[in-house]
Design a protein around this motif. Structure first.
Motif, PDB file in Angstrom:
ATOM      1  N   SER A 301       0.842  -1.209   0.000  1.00 52.28           N
ATOM      2  CA  SER A 301       0.000   0.000   0.000  1.00 52.28           C
ATOM      3  C   SER A 301       0.874   1.254   0.000  1.00 52.28           C
ATOM      4  O   SER A 301       0.517   2.270  -0.600  1.00 52.28           O
ATOM      5  CB  SER A 301      -0.922  -0.006   1.211  1.00 52.28           C
ATOM      6  N   SER A 345      -4.875   1.317   2.745  1.00 50.12           N
ATOM      7  CA  SER A 345      -4.751   0.007   3.403  1.00 50.12           C
ATOM      8  C   SER A 345      -5.760  -0.970   2.818  1.00 50.12           C
ATOM      9  O   SER A 345      -6.959  -0.713   2.880  1.00 50.12           O
ATOM     10  CB  SER A 345      -4.997   0.166   4.903  1.00 50.12           C
ATOM     11  N   GLN A 346      -5.266  -2.038   2.255  1.00 47.07           N
ATOM     12  CA  GLN A 346      -6.155  -3.058   1.730  1.00 47.07           C
ATOM     13  C   GLN A 346      -7.113  -3.521   2.817  1.00 47.07           C
ATOM     14  O   GLN A 346      -8.322  -3.482   2.664  1.00 47.07           O
ATOM     15  CB  GLN A 346      -5.316  -4.243   1.202  1.00 47.07           C
ATOM     16  N   SER A 347      -6.552  -3.946   3.945  1.00 52.70           N
ATOM     17  CA  SER A 347      -7.362  -4.548   5.011  1.00 52.70           C
ATOM     18  C   SER A 347      -8.110  -3.515   5.840  1.00 52.70           C
ATOM     19  O   SER A 347      -9.142  -3.808   6.427  1.00 52.70           O
ATOM     20  CB  SER A 347      -6.456  -5.337   5.953  1.00 52.70           C
ATOM     21  N   THR A 350      -4.434  -2.368   9.491  1.00 55.06           N
ATOM     22  CA  THR A 350      -3.001  -2.349   9.800  1.00 55.06           C
ATOM     23  C   THR A 350      -2.708  -1.475  11.020  1.00 55.06           C
ATOM     24  O   THR A 350      -2.987  -0.270  11.021  1.00 55.06           O
ATOM     25  CB  THR A 350      -2.227  -1.878   8.556  1.00 55.06           C
ATOM     26  N   VAL A 396      -1.661 -13.677   0.751  1.00 52.59           N
ATOM     27  CA  VAL A 396      -0.903 -12.711   1.551  1.00 52.59           C
ATOM     28  C   VAL A 396      -0.261 -11.652   0.653  1.00 52.59           C
ATOM     29  O   VAL A 396      -0.243 -10.460   0.973  1.00 52.59           O
ATOM     30  CB  VAL A 396       0.156 -13.445   2.416  1.00 52.59           C
ATOM     31  N   SER A 398      -0.175  -9.010  -1.874  1.00 53.64           N
ATOM     32  CA  SER A 398      -1.218  -8.120  -2.402  1.00 53.64           C
ATOM     33  C   SER A 398      -0.987  -7.876  -3.895  1.00 53.64           C
ATOM     34  O   SER A 398       0.113  -7.530  -4.311  1.00 53.64           O
ATOM     35  CB  SER A 398      -1.159  -6.806  -1.630  1.00 53.64           C
ATOM     36  N   LYS A 481       7.200  -8.247  -4.021  1.00 53.63           N
ATOM     37  CA  LYS A 481       6.416  -9.442  -4.401  1.00 53.63           C
ATOM     38  C   LYS A 481       7.327 -10.658  -4.446  1.00 53.63           C
ATOM     39  O   LYS A 481       7.004 -11.709  -3.901  1.00 53.63           O
ATOM     40  CB  LYS A 481       5.793  -9.284  -5.796  1.00 53.63           C
ATOM     41  N   GLU A 484       8.745 -11.729  -0.848  1.00 57.34           N
ATOM     42  CA  GLU A 484       7.821 -12.242   0.175  1.00 57.34           C
ATOM     43  C   GLU A 484       7.292 -13.637  -0.125  1.00 57.34           C
ATOM     44  O   GLU A 484       6.994 -14.381   0.783  1.00 57.34           O
ATOM     45  CB  GLU A 484       6.684 -11.260   0.467  1.00 57.34           C
TER      46      GLU A 484
HETATM   47  O1  M6R Z   1      -3.792  -4.148   4.605  1.00 59.87           O
HETATM   48  P1  M6R Z   1      -2.692  -3.206   4.285  1.00 59.87           P
HETATM   49  O2  M6R Z   1      -2.737  -2.726   2.865  1.00 59.87           O
HETATM   50  O3  M6R Z   1      -2.623  -2.033   5.229  1.00 59.87           O
HETATM   51  O4  M6R Z   1      -1.361  -4.013   4.492  1.00 59.87           O
HETATM   52  C1  M6R Z   1      -0.111  -3.408   4.385  1.00 59.87           C
HETATM   53  C2  M6R Z   1       0.988  -4.425   4.178  1.00 59.87           C
HETATM   54  O5  M6R Z   1       1.061  -5.284   5.279  1.00 59.87           O
HETATM   55  C3  M6R Z   1       0.765  -5.258   2.914  1.00 59.87           C
HETATM   56  O6  M6R Z   1       0.634  -4.444   1.790  1.00 59.87           O
HETATM   57  C4  M6R Z   1       1.930  -6.236   2.686  1.00 59.87           C
HETATM   58  O7  M6R Z   1       3.084  -5.522   2.397  1.00 59.87           O
HETATM   59  C5  M6R Z   1       1.582  -7.224   1.579  1.00 59.87           C
HETATM   60  N1  M6R Z   1       1.663  -8.560   2.073  1.00 59.87           N
HETATM   61  C6  M6R Z   1       2.503  -7.166   0.422  1.00 59.87           C
HETATM   62  O8  M6R Z   1       2.127  -8.060  -0.563  1.00 59.87           O
END
Ligand code: M6R
Length: 600
Positions: A301, A345-347, A350, A396, A398, A481, A484
């Motif tokens: 993100s 933030s995807q989720s 965080t 995991v 993203s 990418k 990880e």
């Molecule tokens: O949910 P978020 O976007 O806030 O998460 C942030 C990072 O933990 C997340 O983008 C992480 O770097 C990914 N696993 C990368 O692929």
């Protein structure tokens, strides 16, 4: 990161708990366990490792209509059976699962629990022992639970069973996500609606520092002081099929392939019937009012934020700073007079980003969250939210969230520019439609990219990604990418920076993946490639139609220069995927990582 499922109803709870924990596997974990309460008392099953092992461990002859389950991502104490949840008090009366970190657990231990022998190294065991300690005095489970919650500092989502009461799950949370799901004759508790979608789509939000008493037929929400609160349930907007792999071998591959669909969904959602951009008027006003924008994010993100900075500065002419969330709180820059904070933030969960949100809200600054989960903590606690419409991202690593974040940032930048009356020669919807078509072409080129993964990454211990300007931002994401999921040590560098130190690492056969999608730096990045080739590197160039040269390893379809990250990242995602696959790595659940990073 850690997952909780709880069930109280008429049916055997094993199935709901184990299926629910499987759905939470994507969050990342290293041990797991369940506790089942029946007429014989609490039956505890715990393993180090995967849910598959837990299923083997669970005694199928144990039937219980109430239970709690947990996946643990180790923070205090190594991954082991002793440290796995659920944890029990010394007498065995109270059994509890916990997500998060109890920051004052050492103080609590010293102050109240000097005489207790602990069975684990976790901060969690302190919570369950405290409840028992208070119970010894007040003989009241709810009062002991409340007294303990009042003392906890840090983040927690907790579900507890009292083995003398087969009709109540005791639940509370602070900073860590937890929901109650409502059914007919049963209720469930889950870190994430995905865990229990199979049994209900009706959910109740739990807010921080509330206590929830979950019975078979009722749910009571209370403040810490005991005041009862009324709250209406909402319907989870997730389609159960979105969280299945279908015919795909991995969620990551499915999610890479979904990117063109997501682009089209974003075009549809952010446009009205007159083909005008459709954004909350309050966001428009906040963007216009800002004299500087601070983007706060982590990991992928953060990389999307770097791309967004370019959009906002070039199109809307507002200065932007992009900050890694975990650093910002401790090293806050001098803020401008009218800052606007954008959390990506995807989720939406965080913890590092949330810590910044809490502190800037205390300072009175406005905040916008761009997230894939509108009901998430970051969404609820910010003033405004922009939704990514990417559908659940389970792997995991993203992928589709990154491209969705960039697309939404482009729309936001154009909307702000128009609101400021700036003339633009850039129609984001038209250009995103071209990107979606390019993504269709790219995701159909898997065989070609798999071959490149074999040629360049099959046996390497390390790899470098280089680019200049916009390509540098994508080089950072490409390297993240790869590292990880394949565990190849990979780094992204600005092409021109190599000669200032890093080029010393180049030796015969070192893979260097160079991006060449920007006209103004096309010749300079190719010069950097020559420099590494002269030192033995095995270099491949990913270029764009119109800028390509004969020896380029891969040529992307042409998209607008500003949006090249949306195209160039796709082959890098696939390169990482195939490199990891060929190395036999667990693509969707890489070691040590969690999807939702809910501890700071
Ligand atoms: O949910 P978020 O976007 O806030 O998460 C942030 C990072 O933990 C997340 O983008 C992480 O770097 C990914 N696993 C990368 O692929």
């Amino acid at each position: 990161m850690c997952g909780i499922v709880g069930y109280i109803g008429q049916q055997d709870s094993k199935e709901v708990l184990l299926t629910g924990l499987e759905k939470l596997e994507y969050r990342g974990y290293d041990s797991a366990g369940i506790a089942l309460l029946n007429q014989d008392g609490v039956n505890l099953f715990k393993v180090k490792g995967r849910i598959a092992a837990l299923k083997e461990e669970v005694d199928q002859d144990v039937h219980a209509t109430m239970g709690i389950g947990h996946t643990r991502w180790a923070t205090h104490g190594e991954p082991s059976v002793d440290n796995a949840h659920p944890h029990q008090s010394t007498s065995g009366r109270f059994t509890l699962v916990h997500n998060g970190v109890i920051e004052n657990y050492q103080d609590l231990k010293r102050e109240y629990l000097q005489d207790v022998t602990f069975k684990s190294e976790t901060d969690t065991e302190v919570v369950v022992q405290l409840i028992e300690k208070f119970y010894q005095t007040n003989q009241d489970t709810l009062a002991s639970f409340r007294q303990t919650m009042e003392l906890l500092k840090g983040s927690y989502a907790i579900a507890m069973i009292d083995n003398e009461d087969s009709d109540t799950l005791y639940v509370s949370k602070n900073k860590s996500p937890l929901l109650v799901g409502l059914g007919n004759d049963f209720n469930v508790v889950a870190s994430d609606a995905m865990a229990t979608l199979k049994v209900t789509d009706q959910y109740l939000e739990i807010h921080d520092k509330e206590i929830v008493i979950v019975n078979r037929e009722s749910v009571t929400i209370q403040k810490l002081d005991g005041t009862v609160l009324e709250r209406s349930p909402y319907t989870a907007q997730i389609d159960a099929s979105d969280i299945e792999k279908g015919t795909y071998p991995h969620f990551m591959l499915k999610e890479i392939d979904e990117q063109p669909i997501v682009m089209r969904k974003i075009i549809k959602e952010y446009q009205n019937d007159n083909n005008e951009l459709k954004l909350d008027e309050n966001i428009r006003t906040a963007m216009k009012a800002a004299d500087r924008i601070y983007i706060i994010a982590a990991g992928t993100s953060y990389h999307a934020g770097l791309v967004g900075k370019e959009f906002i500065e070039k199109l809307a002419k507002i200065p932007v700073e992009v900050h890694v969330a975990s650093e910002f709180s401790y090293n806050m820059p001098l803020l401008s007079e009218k800052p606007l904070f954008i959390f990506i933030s995807q989720s939406g969960e965080t913890a590092d980003s949330r810590a910044v949100l809490v502190s800037i809200k205390e300072m009175g600054h406005p905040a916008l969250t761009i997230t894939n989960v509108p009901g998430s903590t970051l969404s609820r606690e910010a003033d405004y939210t922009l939704h990514l419409y990417a559908g659940p991202e389970i792997a995991v690593a993203s992928t589709k969230a990154y491209t969705a974040q960039i697309a939404v940032l482009a729309i936001l930048a154009v909307d702000t520019a128009r609101a400021k009356g700036l003339e633009l020669d850039f129609d984001p919807m038209q250009e995103l439609a071209i990107v979606a078509n390019a993504m269709d072409v790219l995701t159909a080129q898997k065989e070609e990219i798999e071959q490149l993964a074999t040629d360049y990454l099959a046996t390497s211990r390390n790899a470098f990604f280089i680019g200049r300007s916009a390509d540098y931002n994508v080089a950072l994401e490409g390297s993240l990418k790869l590292k990880e999921i394949s565990y190849i040590q990979a780094e992204g560098f600005a092409g021109g920076e190599l000669k200032h130190g890093t080029i010393a690492l180049i030796e015969k056969g070192t893979p260097v993946i160079a991006l060449a999608t920007q006209e103004n730096v096309n010749y300079s990045i190719r010069g950097n490639v020559q420099e590494v080739v002269a030192r033995g590197a095995n270099a491949m160039i990913v270029s764009m139609k119109g800028l390509e040269q004969d020896d380029d390893a891969f040529v992307l379809p042409k998209v607008h220069e500003l949006l090249t990250p949306l195209a160039s990242v796709v082959p890098l995602q696939l390169l990482a995927y195939y490199a990891a696959l060929h190395r036999g790595c667990d693509v969707d659940k890489p070691r040590n990582l969690a999807k939702s990073v809910t501890v700071e």
